[in-house]
Enzyme design. Structure first.
Site, mmCIF file in Angstrom:
data_model
loop_
_atom_site.group_PDB
_atom_site.id
_atom_site.type_symbol
_atom_site.label_atom_id
_atom_site.label_comp_id
_atom_site.label_asym_id
_atom_site.label_seq_id
_atom_site.Cartn_x
_atom_site.Cartn_y
_atom_site.Cartn_z
ATOM 1 N N CYS A 339 14.052 -5.388 69.634
ATOM 2 C CA CYS A 339 13.268 -4.655 68.321
ATOM 3 C C CYS A 339 11.502 -4.555 68.396
ATOM 4 C CB CYS A 339 13.783 -5.803 67.206
ATOM 5 S SG CYS A 339 13.174 -7.227 66.832
ATOM 6 N N HIS A 397 13.430 -10.906 63.767
ATOM 7 C CA HIS A 397 13.396 -9.230 64.089
ATOM 8 C C HIS A 397 12.416 -8.810 63.726
ATOM 9 C CE1 HIS A 397 15.325 -5.377 64.077
ATOM 10 N NE2 HIS A 397 14.583 -5.078 62.200
ATOM 11 N N ASP A 420 12.251 0.530 60.424
ATOM 12 C CA ASP A 420 12.225 0.425 61.244
ATOM 13 C C ASP A 420 12.787 1.106 62.445
ATOM 14 O OD1 ASP A 420 13.606 -1.379 62.628
ATOM 15 O OD2 ASP A 420 14.575 -2.950 61.127
ATOM 16 N N ASN A 460 15.221 -12.083 52.203
ATOM 17 C CA ASN A 460 16.441 -12.533 51.128
ATOM 18 C C ASN A 460 17.221 -12.523 50.495
ATOM 19 O OD1 ASN A 460 15.177 -14.805 49.515
ATOM 20 N ND2 ASN A 460 14.910 -13.226 47.838
ATOM 21 N N ASP A 462 20.950 -14.239 50.150
ATOM 22 C CA ASP A 462 22.012 -16.096 50.069
ATOM 23 C C ASP A 462 22.556 -16.101 51.205
ATOM 24 O OD1 ASP A 462 20.278 -16.985 48.203
ATOM 25 O OD2 ASP A 462 21.722 -16.249 46.579
ATOM 26 N N GLU A 509 11.057 -19.443 47.246
ATOM 27 C CA GLU A 509 11.721 -19.310 47.486
ATOM 28 C C GLU A 509 11.961 -20.754 46.174
ATOM 29 O OE1 GLU A 509 14.261 -18.294 48.952
ATOM 30 O OE2 GLU A 509 13.642 -18.012 50.784
ATOM 31 N N GLU A 514 12.317 -15.753 41.356
ATOM 32 C CA GLU A 514 12.391 -15.607 42.931
ATOM 33 C C GLU A 514 13.989 -15.403 41.901
ATOM 34 O OE1 GLU A 514 15.351 -16.034 46.384
ATOM 35 O OE2 GLU A 514 15.224 -17.396 44.831
#
Length: 761
Positions: A339, A397, A420, A460, A462, A509, A514
């Site tokens: 990467c 990454h 990316d 982000n 979960d 967070e 959020e």
């Protein structure tokens, strides 16, 4: 020649370039084959490189009254490159930025008469230039210039020399252009016009312009432009979220091969000429062609512990230049990249084209493979991790951010766009990602292009922990809402400090905003619902660890705190430690370095610490270069059925690093200088297949020095002779590579001054 109002038109003539010329070269014009004045005109009339045209009387004859011959073109390249911030490029051709004027001088074979004489300029790009498609621009003299269109104006006329200013439109496709000059002579007696066309064999490059307000890539801050467009070295952060560090990277966008490679990539990507004018379409195409998955692009990705002979371990690269040079030289994909290498190469390409760009590192980076926008992890009924079912979480990454306006989106999404080039998941059936507004990721606007959902999950999502029953049934037992996306990092403007970008990608967070974004994103999930059994959550689990050196005991303290004020808690602990790649993937055949199954009684309001110890014999011979230690931990409270689960990666320091000493702090351009390098193996491990690798922008070619084996607690040193061809402060990068432990990289600054002129006797 044909008579009449249209006049005669000569064939197109190539203007040869003089290879001995410097960056301020003229291009002399050869004589048309059908010229009746061919013999006379070859008597040094059209001389090269700013020599003076002979007077008419030296020609022993009359000039053709019906022709206006072109003598030479002076691109004024040295001055223009300075004004356009392109003076660092090694390419001899003129390099300009669109939407910004430049000057040039045209010399004819006689005194230019504005009544009888005229000329037009045609700049064109691509295989089939077309006015309709915006790839052919024919310019006639204009009193004023505008950034919105191509044009030229006359500054002065001095006998046969005409000085002009040219404006390339700010909407022009970037790339290489050719120039055609059409000169016309009007015969006032016969009322006919005779025209001759000349084609310049040497092209010029047109780039994006971050200094022009009308260009979508415009960036107001001067320091930021210096960092994100002009800086040819940088830092990329790697490691784990507990132990990260920067590695230097040679972007080298000014090296000769880079701009040539970028133009070659346009064809490899099947990118239309019109799309080269749009930074959105261009960056999307380049994110695909930097990897080799679909179109035999620059780099092949490989994530293994070992690499075949005659290929390059991704950790061995120190910059982009050698990769791009090999790609052009071999006309095939280079093996191998990971990467940070893909990101470094894309940064080089975009900065080379004039698009502000930076490499960005996300620690604890999620990889969602099923569009659930969450990261799924699994364990069995006995508390053992089931890695083969998991989404992966990369220790780090690296992707890119490119700066431009998004005219294809509603207002508010201009600025930094995530893109990316690492091949992870296909986007519209091609291995690419972005460009995606960073703001869209933060706001959870998954309906916008491109790839917002995948990038949202990386920063982000979960982490959902599933318990898998023996019959294959599974249920959610724990949701970790704050473990994905930590310390999102890039190099700060004008310094080597780390700039934290986490707040640009997500709200704090656990905050109400959020969680509101998470709720919005859930409506786009491929998994519409899952249920977590409500339990008391009065047990806190905290993992601590100090940095360990290879060859020493590694201790991982796990602190259990009972927040209950009335009851003790019985906690069952299951833990496994394995070696894993930085992608978080653990080979199913990888040995388990440590297993812990224990039960602990924690009194109300008290804490207890479980210490997991890994001794050198458990890991030294099993850990590979670039590997980390991966801990899976599950805690279960018997009284409340509360479950806690996590995976944590820990890096192990592998040596003392490199020492670099340059013979001189200031060196002369093109003159040899000596560099001494040494490496101390501070571990108890014998290192094999060792070598030093050196490169730097403006340094003549990369160098590799083989060192063989370095014994434990021993130092190896080497000397090498280098030379620098670009003036100013230069950075030399030195990397120590081996087959066993993580590589070390260091750098030094050297100042290159112009050499004293040599007297010729």
């Amino acid at each position: 020649m044909a008579e009449g109002d249209g006049g005669g038109v000569q064939e197109v003539i190539d203007i040869d370039s003089d290879d001995s010329s410097d960056s301020n070269s003229e291009f002399a014009v050869p004589e048309p084959t059908d010229s009746p004045y061919r013999k006379r005109r070859n008597t040094n009339f059209f001389s090269r490189l700013n020599t003076t045209v002979q007077d008419d009387e030296d020609l022993n004859g009359e000039l053709d009254p019906n022709q206006l011959w072109l003598g030479s073109l002076d691109w004024n390249a040295r001055v223009t490159k300075g004004h356009h911030h392109t003076e660092q490029y090694d390419n001899k051709q003129l390099i300009v930025r669109r939407g910004q004027e430049f000057s040039m001088k045209i010399k004819f074979d006689r005194e230019f008469d504005e009544v009888k004489h005229s000329f037009t300029l045609s700049f064109y790009t691509g295989d089939k230039p077309s006015i309709a498609k915006g790839t052919l621009f024919t310019l006639t003299k204009s009193p004023t210039l505008s950034t919105k269109s191509w044009g030229f104006k006359v500054n002065s006329i001095e006998r046969e020399c005409v000085s002009i200013t040219v404006m390339p439109a700010v909407t022009s496709p970037v790339g290489i252009y050719k120039l055609m000059v059409e000169s016309s002579c009007r015969n006032t007696d016969t009322l006919t016009t005779h025209t001759t066309k000349y084609s310049c064999s040497e092209g010029m490059y047109v780039l994006f312009n971050a200094w022009c307000k009308e260009d979508p890539v415009y960036m107001e801050d001067e320091e930021a432009k210096g960092e994100y467009v002009l800086n040819d070295v940088g830092l990329i952060w790697v490691g784990t979220h507990r132990d990260y560090e920067p590695i230097p990277w040679n972007y080298g966008q000014y090296e000769m091969c880079v701009l040539e490679c970028v133009v070659f990539l346009f064809a490899r990507a099947n990118l239309s000429v019109e799309a080269r004018a749009d930074p959105v379409k261009l960056t999307r195409a380049l994110s695909a062609v930097v990897n080799a998955t679909d179109d035999n692009g620059v780099l092949v990705g490989r994530w293994t512990e070992t690499f075949p002979a005659n290929t390059t371990d991704p950790s061995n690269w120190a910059g982009s230049v050698e990769i791009l040079r090999l790609f052009v030289l071999l006309q095939s994909s280079v093996r191998y990249g990971q990467c940070w290498v893909f990101s470094g190469v894309l940064t080089t390409i975009l900065r080379c084209l004039g698009i502000p760009c930076r490499s960005v590192t996300n620690f604890e980076s999620g990889h969602d493979i099923d569009c659930s926008h969450s990261i799924d992890c699994h364990y069995d009924t006995e508390g053992n991790s089931m890695d083969d079912l998991d989404d992966s979480i990369w220790n780090f990454h690296v992707w890119n951010e490119a700066w431009f306006r998004r005219s294809d989106l509603p207002p508010g999404y201009d600025g930094w766009q995530a893109v990316d080039a690492t091949p992870q998941e296909a986007s519209e059936s091609v291995m690419r990602c972005g460009p995606c507004p960073v703001k869209a990721i933060k706001e959870g606007d998954l309906y916008l292009p491109y790839d917002v959902g995948f990038l949202f999950s990386e920063v982000n999502g979960d982490r959902i922990w599933w318990k898998v029953e023996k019959d294959g049934d599974m249920a959610v037992e724990y949701v970790d809402k704050s473990c994905i996306g930590k310390h999102i990092s890039t190099k700060a403007v004008g310094s080597d400090e780390r700039e934290d970008l986490t707040n640009c990608y997500k709200y704090e967070e656990g905050s109400g905003k959020e969680r509101e974004v998470q709720e919005k994103v859930s409506h786009f999930s491929s998994r519409k619902e899952w249920v977590v059994k409500p339990t008391s959550r009065d047990l806190e689990v905290e993992i601590e660890r100090e940095t360990a050196l290879m060859g020493s005991d590694i201790t991982i303290p796990v602190k259990l705190t009972n927040k209950s004020e009335s009851s003790s808690r019985t906690v069952s602990i299951s833990a496994q430690v394995r070696c894993s790649a930085y992608t978080g993937r653990t080979d199913s055949n990888a040995p388990i370095l440590k297993t812990v199954h224990s039960v602990h009684e924690v009194s109300e309001g008290e804490s207890d610490t479980v210490t997991i110890t890994i001794q050198p014999d458990d890991y030294v011979k099993k850990i590979k270069a670039g590997s980390v230690l991966n801990l899976f931990l599950k805690a279960h409270v018997q009284e409340t059925k509360q479950v806690f689960a996590t995976k944590e990666s820990f890096s192990v320091k592998k040596g003392s690093g490199i020492t670099i000493v340059c013979s001189e702090k200031t060196v002369k351009q093109y003159e040899d200088f000596e560099v001494s390098v040494s490496y101390t193996n501070a571990t108890d491990t014998r290192l094999t297949r060792c070598h030093f690798y050196m490169e730097g922008p403006g340094i003549r070619r990369s160098k590799k020095l083989y060192c063989g084996t370095v014994q434990p607690q021993k130092t190896i040193d080497r000397k090498i002779t280098l030379s620098a061809h670009r003036l100013g402060e230069r950075t030399l990068l030195v990397k120590f590579c081996n087959s066993k432990i993580a590589h070390a990289t260091e750098r030094i600054k050297i100042v290159v001054e112009q050499a004293e002129p040599t007297e010729i006797e």
